[in-house]
Design a protein around this motif. Structure first.
Motif, PDB file in Angstrom:
ATOM      1  N   ASP A  39       0.824  -1.216   0.000  1.00  0.00           N
ATOM      2  CA  ASP A  39       0.000   0.000   0.000  1.00  0.00           C
ATOM      3  C   ASP A  39       0.854   1.260   0.000  1.00  0.00           C
ATOM      4  O   ASP A  39       0.545   2.241   0.692  1.00  0.00           O
ATOM      5  CB  ASP A  39      -0.941   0.021   1.216  1.00  0.00           C
ATOM      6  CG  ASP A  39      -1.851  -1.206   1.268  1.00  0.00           C
ATOM      7  OD1 ASP A  39      -2.291  -1.646   0.193  1.00  0.00           O
ATOM      8  OD2 ASP A  39      -2.088  -1.711   2.374  1.00  0.00           O
ATOM      9  N   ARG A  99       3.462   7.251   2.221  1.00  0.00           N
ATOM     10  CA  ARG A  99       2.906   6.383   3.264  1.00  0.00           C
ATOM     11  C   ARG A  99       2.962   4.957   2.772  1.00  0.00           C
ATOM     12  O   ARG A  99       2.683   4.672   1.600  1.00  0.00           O
ATOM     13  CB  ARG A  99       1.465   6.788   3.556  1.00  0.00           C
ATOM     14  CG  ARG A  99       0.820   6.036   4.734  1.00  0.00           C
ATOM     15  CD  ARG A  99      -0.128   4.974   4.207  1.00  0.00           C
ATOM     16  NE  ARG A  99      -0.764   4.247   5.322  1.00  0.00           N
ATOM     17  CZ  ARG A  99      -0.963   2.940   5.335  1.00  0.00           C
ATOM     18  NH1 ARG A  99      -0.560   2.185   4.305  1.00  0.00           N
ATOM     19  NH2 ARG A  99      -1.535   2.355   6.370  1.00  0.00           N
ATOM     20  N   THR A 137       2.837   0.526   4.293  1.00  0.00           N
ATOM     21  CA  THR A 137       2.586  -0.405   5.394  1.00  0.00           C
ATOM     22  C   THR A 137       3.736  -1.391   5.470  1.00  0.00           C
ATOM     23  O   THR A 137       4.094  -2.034   4.476  1.00  0.00           O
ATOM     24  CB  THR A 137       1.264  -1.169   5.185  1.00  0.00           C
ATOM     25  OG1 THR A 137       0.177  -0.240   5.134  1.00  0.00           O
ATOM     26  CG2 THR A 137       1.022  -2.148   6.325  1.00  0.00           C
ATOM     27  N   ALA A 166      -6.215  10.823   9.882  1.00  0.00           N
ATOM     28  CA  ALA A 166      -7.116   9.953   9.127  1.00  0.00           C
ATOM     29  C   ALA A 166      -6.588   8.535   8.973  1.00  0.00           C
ATOM     30  O   ALA A 166      -7.272   7.676   8.394  1.00  0.00           O
ATOM     31  CB  ALA A 166      -7.365  10.562   7.739  1.00  0.00           C
ATOM     32  N   GLU A 167      -5.387   8.249   9.503  1.00  0.00           N
ATOM     33  CA  GLU A 167      -4.769   6.933   9.377  1.00  0.00           C
ATOM     34  C   GLU A 167      -5.534   5.904  10.217  1.00  0.00           C
ATOM     35  O   GLU A 167      -5.666   6.068  11.430  1.00  0.00           O
ATOM     36  CB  GLU A 167      -3.309   7.008   9.831  1.00  0.00           C
ATOM     37  CG  GLU A 167      -2.607   5.675   9.956  1.00  0.00           C
ATOM     38  CD  GLU A 167      -2.569   4.917   8.647  1.00  0.00           C
ATOM     39  OE1 GLU A 167      -2.967   3.728   8.662  1.00  0.00           O
ATOM     40  OE2 GLU A 167      -2.161   5.504   7.626  1.00  0.00           O
ATOM     41  N   PRO A 168      -6.034   4.819   9.593  1.00  0.00           N
ATOM     42  CA  PRO A 168      -6.800   3.827  10.356  1.00  0.00           C
ATOM     43  C   PRO A 168      -5.945   2.905  11.223  1.00  0.00           C
ATOM     44  O   PRO A 168      -6.443   2.336  12.192  1.00  0.00           O
ATOM     45  CB  PRO A 168      -7.518   3.039   9.263  1.00  0.00           C
ATOM     46  CG  PRO A 168      -6.658   3.179   8.045  1.00  0.00           C
ATOM     47  CD  PRO A 168      -6.038   4.539   8.148  1.00  0.00           C
ATOM     48  N   ASN A 169      -4.665   2.731  10.848  1.00  0.00           N
ATOM     49  CA  ASN A 169      -3.803   1.838  11.615  1.00  0.00           C
ATOM     50  C   ASN A 169      -3.467   2.481  12.964  1.00  0.00           C
ATOM     51  O   ASN A 169      -3.067   3.645  13.036  1.00  0.00           O
ATOM     52  CB  ASN A 169      -2.517   1.552  10.840  1.00  0.00           C
ATOM     53  CG  ASN A 169      -1.755   0.348  11.371  1.00  0.00           C
ATOM     54  OD1 ASN A 169      -1.712   0.118  12.574  1.00  0.00           O
ATOM     55  ND2 ASN A 169      -1.146  -0.418  10.468  1.00  0.00           N
ATOM     56  N   GLU A 170      -3.603   1.724  14.027  1.00  0.00           N
ATOM     57  CA  GLU A 170      -3.308   2.250  15.361  1.00  0.00           C
ATOM     58  C   GLU A 170      -1.823   2.467  15.573  1.00  0.00           C
ATOM     59  O   GLU A 170      -1.422   3.287  16.405  1.00  0.00           O
ATOM     60  CB  GLU A 170      -3.849   1.301  16.430  1.00  0.00           C
ATOM     61  CG  GLU A 170      -5.360   1.174  16.448  1.00  0.00           C
ATOM     62  CD  GLU A 170      -5.837   0.235  17.534  1.00  0.00           C
ATOM     63  OE1 GLU A 170      -4.968  -0.357  18.227  1.00  0.00           O
ATOM     64  OE2 GLU A 170      -7.057   0.081  17.700  1.00  0.00           O
ATOM     65  N   GLN A 214      -0.851  14.080  18.431  1.00  0.00           N
ATOM     66  CA  GLN A 214      -1.176  12.714  18.016  1.00  0.00           C
ATOM     67  C   GLN A 214      -0.005  11.751  18.184  1.00  0.00           C
ATOM     68  O   GLN A 214      -0.207  10.557  18.408  1.00  0.00           O
ATOM     69  CB  GLN A 214      -1.581  12.695  16.539  1.00  0.00           C
ATOM     70  CG  GLN A 214      -2.696  13.646  16.154  1.00  0.00           C
ATOM     71  CD  GLN A 214      -2.958  13.569  14.656  1.00  0.00           C
ATOM     72  OE1 GLN A 214      -3.370  12.527  14.132  1.00  0.00           O
ATOM     73  NE2 GLN A 214      -2.711  14.661  13.949  1.00  0.00           N
TER      74      GLN A 214
END
Length: 358
Positions: free
Chosen positions: A198, A228, A230, A274-278, A301
Motif C-alpha cells: 500500500d 505512506r 505499510t 485519518a490513518e486507520p492503523n493504530e 497525536q
C-alpha cells in the motif's frame, strides 16, 4: 632645630595641624563612600531584571507573537537560551548582587522543567524493530558511501529524504543487498528488510513550483515530498510515513519565513489523523523542532522517540556543528526503547535512529 628650621621643613605646629586635618577629612570621605554604597540586595538591578525577563521568555514562549515567525524562531532555539544563565551569573558574582543571583532561580527552574529530562539517558533494553531516517542531501558528494554507511547501521526500516534523480539509482544499488523491499515517491523513499504494501505519495500541499498546478503528473511526482506505506512486521502491520517538509528561511523584511513548512505540517497532521492503523511511525526531515508551535497538530497525536528514550538533545543539523534536532522520529501505538544519532555521512544532516517495541 630652630623655629626657622622647623618652618622651612614644614614641621611646625601649623603643619602638624594641617596633616591631622587632612587625615580626618580623608577618613570622613571614605566613611561617606562606604555608607552610600548600595548593599548586595540593591546591586545589579539590571542583571536581576534581565534574569527575570529570561525566565519569563522561556516560561511564556507560547505567548510570543508569531508575527514574522518570531515565535517559531524562539522555540527553534529555545534550549540554547539556557546559555545566558552562566553569563548572567558571572555578572551577578562580579557585582556581588544577591538580588541578581536570586532572580536567576527563575530561568534555571524553567529551563530544567523544559529540558532537564533530556540530560539523562532514558534508553532501556529491548525492542522489536530499528527505524532510521536521514536527509541524504541533494548536494551529497558521495551517495554510494552514504548508502554503504546506512546499510551498516543495523536499521530494519530506513527512510531517506532529498533523493535526487541522479542519486536515486546509486541508493537503490547500494541498499539493495541489505533491504530487499523499497519504495521511492518523488524525493523521499523507504527501504525495508520486511515486506511493504500500500505504498503511495501523501499530498502535503508542497509548493506548486515554477510550472504551477498545470504541470503533468510525472513532473509532480518529481517534487513529491511525502509517502505512506505499510510495513509487515512479525508483530503486525505498521503504518510508516516519510516526509520532508518545506524549508525555513530568514528573509529581509519577512523575518523567519515558515509558510511552506507550516502548511506541510498541517496537511501531514491531517493525513496522520485519518490513518486507520493504530500503530504509526513518522520519519523525516520536518525542518523544525518539536518545541515549535507549528507542530502542535502533530505532537498532539504522536510522541517523540528522542524525548522519551533518547540520551541528550539529539541535535541533527547542521552536521558539522548540530544546534537543533529537525530530523524526527514520531510514534503512535508503539513505544521507543532507545533513540540515538548516527555518525555523519556526506550529507549536511546527521542520521537519526530509534528502536521501537510493541
Amino acid at each position: 632645630m630652630t623655629q626657622l628650621d622647623r618652618a622651612e621643613t614644614g614641621q611646625g605646629s601649623a603643619g602638624l595641624r594641617d596633616t591631622g586635618s587632612g587625615t580626618w577629612r580623608a577618613r570622613i570621605r571614605r566613611t561617606i563612600r562606604v555608607g552610600s554604597r548600595p548593599g548586595p540586595w540593591k546591586r545589579g538591578p539590571v542583571l536581576a531584571a534581565l534574569a527575570l525577563l529570561l525566565g519569563l521568555l522561556m516560561l511564556l514562549h507560547t505567548k510570543i507573537t508569531d508575527y514574522g515567525g518570531l515565535g517559531s524562531l524562539v522555540e527553534t532555539f529555545l534550549p540554547w537560551f539556557g546559555l545566558f544563565v552562566p553569563v548572567l551569573l558571572a555578572g551577578a558574582l562580579r557585582r556581588r548582587s544577591a538580588s541578581a543571583v536570586v532572580a536567576l532561580l527563575l530561568p534555571v527552574t524553567v529551563w530544567l522543567s523544559l529540558f532537564g529530562g533530556l540530560l539523562r539517558d532514558k534508553s532501556r533494553p529491548g525492542g522489536d524493530l530499528i527505524v532510521a531516517s536521514h536527509n541524504v542531501g541533494a548536494d551529497n558528494p558521495d551517495p554510494t558511501g552514504t548508502a554503504r554507511d546506512l546499510a551498516a547501521s543495523g536499521a530494519d526500516v530506513l527512510a531517506l529524504e532529498e533523493i535526487t534523480p541522479q542519486a536515486k539509482p546509486l541508493y537503490e544499488q547500494g541498499l539493495a543487498k541489505t533491504y530487499p523491499y523499497h519504495t521511492v515517491q518523488g524525493t523521499v523513499g523507504l527501504w525495508s528488510k520486511v515486506p511493504l504494501s500500500d505504498s503511495g505519495p501523501v499530498d502535503i500541499k508542497q509548493d506548486a513550483g515554477p510550472l504551477g498546478d498545470t504541470k503533468p503528473d510525472a513532473v509532480k511526482m518529481t517534487y513529491n515530498r511525502a509517502l505512506r506505506t505499510t510495513v509487515a512486521t512479525e508483530q503486525g502491520s505498521l503504518a510508516v510515513y516519510v516526509a520532508h517538509l518545506g524549508s525555513v528561511r530568514v528573509l529581509p523584511g519577512t523575518g523567519f519565513w515558515t509558510d511552506s513548512r507550516d502548511r506541510n505540517a498541517k496537511a501531514l497532521a491531517e493525513a496522520v489523523a485519518a490513518e486507520p492503523n493504530e500503530r504509526v511511525v513518522l520519519l523525516g526531515d520536518l525542518n523544525g523542532t518539536m518545541d515549535d508551535r507549528a507542530f502542535d497538530d502533530l505532537t498532539s497525536q504522536l510522541h517523540s522517540a528522542q524525548d522519551e528514550a533518547g540520551d541528550g538533545f539529539g541535535f541533527s543539523y547542521p552536521a558539522k556543528f548540530p544546534v537543533a534536532r529537525i530530523d524526527q522520529i514520531l510514534l503512535r501505538g508503539v513505544e521507543p526503547t532507545s533513540s540515538w544519532v548516527l555518525p555523519a555521512t556526506g550529507s549536511d544532516h546527521l542520521p537519526v535512529a530509534a528502536r521501537i517495541s510493541w
